[in-house]
Design a protein around this motif. Structure first.
Motif, PDB file in Angstrom:
ATOM      1  N   ALA A  21       1.050  -1.349  -0.468  1.00  5.76           N
ATOM      2  CA  ALA A  21       0.251  -0.098   0.128  1.00  5.76           C
ATOM      3  C   ALA A  21       0.996   1.319   0.410  1.00  5.76           C
ATOM      4  CB  ALA A  21      -0.961   0.289   1.218  1.00  5.76           C
ATOM      5  N   THR A  22       0.152   2.236  -0.906  1.00  3.41           N
ATOM      6  CA  THR A  22       1.052   3.591  -0.875  1.00  3.41           C
ATOM      7  C   THR A  22       0.081   4.932  -0.764  1.00  3.41           C
ATOM      8  OG1 THR A  22       2.211   4.845  -2.203  1.00  3.41           O
ATOM      9  CG2 THR A  22       1.050   4.270  -3.371  1.00  3.41           C
ATOM     10  N   SER A  31      -5.173  -7.769  -3.647  1.00  2.00           N
ATOM     11  CA  SER A  31      -4.646  -9.111  -3.461  1.00  2.00           C
ATOM     12  C   SER A  31      -4.701  -9.017  -1.606  1.00  2.00           C
ATOM     13  CB  SER A  31      -3.547  -9.650  -3.776  1.00  2.00           C
ATOM     14  OG  SER A  31      -2.694  -8.499  -3.612  1.00  2.00           O
ATOM     15  N   ALA A  32      -3.936  -8.016  -1.172  1.00  2.99           N
ATOM     16  CA  ALA A  32      -3.362  -8.017   0.108  1.00  2.99           C
ATOM     17  C   ALA A  32      -4.744  -7.389   0.875  1.00  2.99           C
ATOM     18  CB  ALA A  32      -2.458  -6.406   0.079  1.00  2.99           C
ATOM     19  N   ALA A  63       0.531  -9.138   8.736  1.00  5.39           N
ATOM     20  CA  ALA A  63       1.225  -9.911   7.855  1.00  5.39           C
ATOM     21  C   ALA A  63       2.314 -10.029   7.151  1.00  5.39           C
ATOM     22  CB  ALA A  63      -0.561  -9.887   6.797  1.00  5.39           C
ATOM     23  N   GLY A  64       3.006  -9.248   7.426  1.00  5.08           N
ATOM     24  CA  GLY A  64       4.512  -9.033   6.984  1.00  5.08           C
ATOM     25  C   GLY A  64       4.224  -8.556   6.003  1.00  5.08           C
ATOM     26  N   GLU A  65       3.222  -7.323   5.179  1.00 11.53           N
ATOM     27  CA  GLU A  65       2.458  -6.521   4.095  1.00 11.53           C
ATOM     28  C   GLU A  65       3.543  -5.329   4.498  1.00 11.53           C
ATOM     29  OE1 GLU A  65       2.241  -6.973   1.304  1.00 11.53           O
ATOM     30  OE2 GLU A  65       0.675  -8.678   1.769  1.00 11.53           O
ATOM     31  N   ARG A  66       3.903  -4.671   3.125  1.00 11.81           N
ATOM     32  CA  ARG A  66       4.749  -2.805   3.770  1.00 11.81           C
ATOM     33  C   ARG A  66       3.822  -2.095   3.471  1.00 11.81           C
ATOM     34  NH1 ARG A  66      10.129  -2.562   0.926  1.00 11.81           N
ATOM     35  NH2 ARG A  66      10.338  -0.607   1.478  1.00 11.81           N
TER      36      ARG A  66
END
Length: 340
Positions: free
Chosen positions: A135-136, A178-179, A205-208
């Motif tokens: 995400a941004t 998807s995330a 969940a390990g996402e940035r």
């Protein structure tokens, strides 16, 4: 495009954008409730950015507007806007509903009172592809001629540099579908605070989550008076416990606890303090500003801006009282009936 080429431009998404595929499927979701003050100024900017990038679909979800917002949007349907009607939904529910209606591999959540630059979607895609972030977005910008409250609050909070963060404001939130779907979307039972809560789940969940100043949205609906500022922060405070657990107390809630304790001690001092009334009052007043001053110092160190420090102490004093108001509403079970 090689991975080494991407790394060269990680912090320059505008330069990288030309090397990124221009036509990416993007679903833009905009929740609306009585937004006619802003829609004529914000809708054209979103459509222009969509035309520039291509393959962008716009989904507006109206939550029972009575000011003509839905009629205005339906009149612009030939330009590519899809309108759905809901009533009495939370803003998180509106966003989730809108996401389900689209087909884009990316989801762009933008508030109805926000305008964006022409290259917004292209730059957002380039940031995710160059950094492998989920995400941004960025802190909300203020209009060119802001009210003093807008200007001071922006000075206190706008960091404005490329960095990984724990969450982003959901009024300017660009995320891979998807995330988003993997973590279950926004929590629909929350009146507010859904952006911090989904940010926490994405990170767990390990996402940035990558903040980028060039993924820019200008917020036209900021508070422009003290009563508006207070009401807005009461409303935001209704979701303050969404990221609080027995194992984790977030910074705003911790500072609210400090302000509450300082207030209780201040009242006790007024009742049973030193014999001097002047000393009691000075102590109680000083305690009122412990949390606001500490918060402004923390903000100043993050942003390296101190020009709004004095006004910031006043605004944060109101902010913490608004949060205590919200706490009372939640405790009394009256939060569902509160409107900012």
């Amino acid at each position: 495009m090689t991975s080494s080429a991407v790394q060269v431009h990680v912090d320059s998404p505008l330069e990288l954008a030309d090397a990124v595929l221009r036509k990416s499927d993007i679903t833009v979701v905009v929740p609306v409730l009585n937004g006619m003050r802003f829609l004529p100024r914000t809708v054209p900017t979103l459509l222009a950015a969509g035309r520039y990038s291509g393959r962008v679909e716009f989904i507006y979800v109206d939550n029972g507007s009575t000011d003509g917002s839905e009629d205005y949007l339906r009149a612009r349907a030939p330009e590519g806007i899809r309108i759905f009607s809901r009533k009495g939904d939370t803003i998180a529910g509106m966003r989730n509903f809108g996401a389900r209606q689209g087909r884009g591999q990316y989801l762009s959540f933008i508030d109805g009172d926000c305008s964006i630059p022409e290259r917004y979607f292209e730059v957002a895609v380039s940031v995710l592809r160059s950094t492998a972030a989920a995400a941004t977005g960025c802190e909300i910008h203020v209009p060119e001629q802001p009210h003093w409250i807008e200007s001071a609050w922006h000075d206190l909070h706008y960091v404005g540099r490329n960095r990984d963060v724990q969450y982003l404001n959901s009024g300017n939130f660009f995320v891979s579908r998807s995330a988003f779907e993997r973590v279950g979307g926004f929590r629909e039972d929350m009146l507010t605070g859904e952006d911090a809560e989904i940010g926490e789940r994405l990170v767990m969940a390990g996402e940035r989550i990558r903040a980028c100043p060039e993924v820019k949205a200008i917020h036209l609906g900021n508070p422009k008076s003290i009563p508006q500022f207070y009401r807005r922060n009461v409303w935001h405070g209704l979701g303050m416990f969404g990221t609080v657990s027995w194992n984790r107390l977030d910074r705003p809630t911790a500072m609210l606890a400090v302000h509450l304790i300082a207030t209780v001690i201040g009242f006790a001092t007024l009742l049973i303090g030193p014999p001097s009334i002047a000393l009691r009052m000075a102590t109680a007043l000083g305690l009122q500003f412990v949390a606001p001053v500490a918060t402004v110092v923390y903000r100043g160190r993050r942003t390296s801006r101190w020009r709004s420090a004095t006004v910031g102490v006043l605004l944060y004093w109101l902010y913490y009282w608004a949060r205590l108001h919200a706490l009372a509403l939640v405790a009394l079970g009256r939060s569902e009936r509160y409107r900012k």
